[in-house]
Design an enzyme around this catalytic site. Structure first.
Site, PDB file in Angstrom:
ATOM      1  N   LEU A  24       0.844  -1.200   0.000  1.00 20.06           N
ATOM      2  CA  LEU A  24       0.000   0.000   0.000  1.00 20.06           C
ATOM      3  C   LEU A  24       0.878   1.248   0.000  1.00 20.06           C
ATOM      4  O   LEU A  24       1.530   1.565   0.987  1.00 20.06           O
ATOM      5  CB  LEU A  24      -0.885   0.024   1.257  1.00 20.06           C
ATOM      6  CG  LEU A  24      -1.963  -1.050   1.355  1.00 20.06           C
ATOM      7  CD1 LEU A  24      -2.345  -1.289   2.814  1.00 20.06           C
ATOM      8  CD2 LEU A  24      -3.183  -0.650   0.545  1.00 20.06           C
ATOM      9  N   THR A  25       0.918   1.939  -1.119  1.00 20.39           N
ATOM     10  CA  THR A  25       1.645   3.204  -1.172  1.00 20.39           C
ATOM     11  C   THR A  25       0.977   4.214  -0.247  1.00 20.39           C
ATOM     12  O   THR A  25      -0.231   4.434  -0.331  1.00 20.39           O
ATOM     13  CB  THR A  25       1.680   3.738  -2.617  1.00 20.39           C
ATOM     14  OG1 THR A  25       2.437   2.826  -3.417  1.00 20.39           O
ATOM     15  CG2 THR A  25       2.317   5.112  -2.683  1.00 20.39           C
ATOM     16  N   ASN A 175       0.280  -4.010 -12.309  1.00 20.68           N
ATOM     17  CA  ASN A 175      -0.274  -2.648 -12.313  1.00 20.68           C
ATOM     18  C   ASN A 175       0.324  -1.697 -13.347  1.00 20.68           C
ATOM     19  O   ASN A 175       0.332  -0.485 -13.165  1.00 20.68           O
ATOM     20  CB  ASN A 175      -0.130  -2.008 -10.922  1.00 20.68           C
ATOM     21  CG  ASN A 175      -0.887  -2.746  -9.850  1.00 20.68           C
ATOM     22  OD1 ASN A 175      -1.461  -3.807 -10.105  1.00 20.68           O
ATOM     23  ND2 ASN A 175      -0.893  -2.225  -8.646  1.00 20.68           N
ATOM     24  N   ARG A 224       4.601 -10.173  -7.784  1.00 20.82           N
ATOM     25  CA  ARG A 224       3.181  -9.790  -7.896  1.00 20.82           C
ATOM     26  C   ARG A 224       2.824  -9.530  -9.360  1.00 20.82           C
ATOM     27  O   ARG A 224       3.590  -8.909 -10.098  1.00 20.82           O
ATOM     28  CB  ARG A 224       2.926  -8.508  -7.086  1.00 20.82           C
ATOM     29  CG  ARG A 224       1.454  -8.082  -7.057  1.00 20.82           C
ATOM     30  CD  ARG A 224       1.257  -6.783  -6.286  1.00 20.82           C
ATOM     31  NE  ARG A 224       0.090  -6.835  -5.445  1.00 20.82           N
ATOM     32  CZ  ARG A 224      -0.856  -5.885  -5.399  1.00 20.82           C
ATOM     33  NH1 ARG A 224      -0.762  -4.804  -6.151  1.00 20.82           N
ATOM     34  NH2 ARG A 224      -1.884  -6.008  -4.586  1.00 20.82           N
ATOM     35  N   GLY A 315      -5.662  -5.066   1.394  1.00 22.73           N
ATOM     36  CA  GLY A 315      -5.050  -3.753   1.459  1.00 22.73           C
ATOM     37  C   GLY A 315      -5.785  -2.757   2.318  1.00 22.73           C
ATOM     38  O   GLY A 315      -5.452  -2.548   3.478  1.00 22.73           O
ATOM     39  N   ARG A 316      -6.801  -2.109   1.763  1.00 28.27           N
ATOM     40  CA  ARG A 316      -7.419  -0.962   2.432  1.00 28.27           C
ATOM     41  C   ARG A 316      -7.970  -1.283   3.823  1.00 28.27           C
ATOM     42  O   ARG A 316      -7.956  -0.423   4.701  1.00 28.27           O
ATOM     43  CB  ARG A 316      -8.520  -0.367   1.541  1.00 28.27           C
ATOM     44  CG  ARG A 316      -7.968   0.499   0.419  1.00 28.27           C
ATOM     45  CD  ARG A 316      -9.090   1.121  -0.400  1.00 28.27           C
ATOM     46  NE  ARG A 316      -9.947   0.108  -0.987  1.00 28.27           N
ATOM     47  CZ  ARG A 316      -9.677  -0.534  -2.120  1.00 28.27           C
ATOM     48  NH1 ARG A 316      -8.554  -0.296  -2.750  1.00 28.27           N
ATOM     49  NH2 ARG A 316     -10.507  -1.430  -2.604  1.00 28.27           N
TER      50      ARG A 316
END
Length: 362
Positions: A24-25, A175, A224, A315-316
């Site tokens: 997570l940036t 990504n 990934r 993630g979030r």
């Protein structure tokens, strides 16, 4: 039946559970890409994850195109990361470094020069810079010398990661970043040994993995991918044969684990997925597969218990719930995240989300 709270071995890394914190940036480093004590506190709070995959971390100034993201090419960065990994290990956690080269997604204001990619192409949309959003510029096609140098940068960053105390590394091959730019036929138009056929387009990724594995031991390496979604201008016209053949390469290299960003429905970013690629990879790859993308705990439980994945990276939910593993284990309610603070650079919205124990004590 295997469950989320069973242990898992990813090469040399032992996970006490199968809930992995996804990369997570968060933009809490500085302009020199040096990690700090605020980041150490953030990661240590989330050490109950089966494993933490760090935020994307630049392997070189050339490859880092996000403001205040960290790096792993300088001695100061290595020393900064030691505080982070030490804090995680003292909290009984495990953490790997995600190695990042953004390729054509590096704006010259951040990378310090003309961006480099598989081919001379320009990414869509806008780059995040210290001066605000700016249009991407056209990248130049990497020369053979560039490719050798960049592969060396990956190996050097992996060596620095181990020196900094990380338990291993994950190569960022998803990504729409550089590895993905070489893999896909929408961004790779080369006519040499790194372009054209599937075998040629796989060459850059496999050489990066071999170099990293040779440097630190393949038992410490993962990668990934985002096989079934369009991301930052990158996709493939026929992803299943591409990634099935890639699975053969991963098997030959003995890469112990991969993470697939593989949504089954439109993502929160609006990406519409094509058919899942993991079944084709699973039949040809004996390593462990982590699945990621907009999964809640019920999705995660289903993927692991049905053996369609060995673990799930989330993630979030980890942003807003530092004790996410405990909350899932006990069926407790979850905190909501504040998206306005995701990249703010502040402690607010980073290290101040309450744990379940603090909520109950209030």
């Amino acid at each position: 039946m295997v469950g989320l709270f069973d242990s898992l071995e990813l090469g040399s890394i032992h996970l006490p559970n199968r809930l992995v914190m996804a990369p997570l940036t968060r933009a809490r480093s500085n302009r020199e890409a040096v990690p700090n004590d605020l980041m150490a506190a953030y990661y240590a709070q989330r050490a109950s994850a089966g494993m933490i995959i760090s935020e994307a971390t630049g392997i070189s100034r050339e490859g880092l195109g996000w403001p205040d993201a960290p790096g792993l090419w300088s001695e100061a960065q290595v020393e900064g990361w030691k505080h982070v990994t030490g804090a995680v290990h003292r909290a009984d956690g495990r953490i790997v470094a995600q190695l990042w080269h953004m390729g054509r997604l590096v704006h010259p204001d951040l990378g310090g020069g003309e961006p480099v990619s598989a081919s001379a192409t320009t990414a869509p949309d806008f780059a995040h810079t210290y001066q605000g959003k700016q249009p991407y510029t056209q990248a130049r096609a990497a020369t053979r010398d560039d490719i050798e140098r960049i592969i060396g940068d990956y190996a050097s960053a992996a060596r620095n990661a181990v020196r900094a105390g990380f338990d291993g590394v994950q190569v960022h091959g998803a990504n729409g970043y550089l590895v993905d730019q070489f893999l896909r036929d929408s961004s790779n138009f080369r006519d040499d040994e790194f372009g054209g056929s599937i075998d040629n387009r796989l060459r850059f990724a496999t050489r990066v993995l071999k170099a990293v594995g040779d440097e630190i031991g393949m038992d410490k390496v993962g990668i990934r991918f985002s096989p079934n979604i369009y991301s930052q201008g990158v996709e493939d016209s026929d992803p299943i044969p591409l990634f099935a053949t890639l699975a053969d390469r991963l098997e030959e290299l003995k890469v112990p684990w991969i993470e697939l960003r593989e949504p089954s429905r439109p993502t929160s970013a609006g990406a519409v997925p094509s058919a899942a690629v993991s079944p084709a990879m699973r039949s040809r790859y004996s390593g462990k597969i982590l699945i990621n993308s907009d999964y809640d705990w019920k999705d995660a439980w289903g993927r692991v218990s049905s053996a369609t994945a060995d673990g799930v990276s989330i993630g979030r939910l980890f942003i807003a719930n530092p004790d996410l593993v405990k909350r899932i284990a006990t069926g407790a309610p979850l905190n909501d995240g504040d998206a306005s603070t995701f990249y703010s650079g502040e402690a607010r919205g980073y290290v101040d989300y309450p744990t379940l124990d603090k909520v109950r004590a209030a």
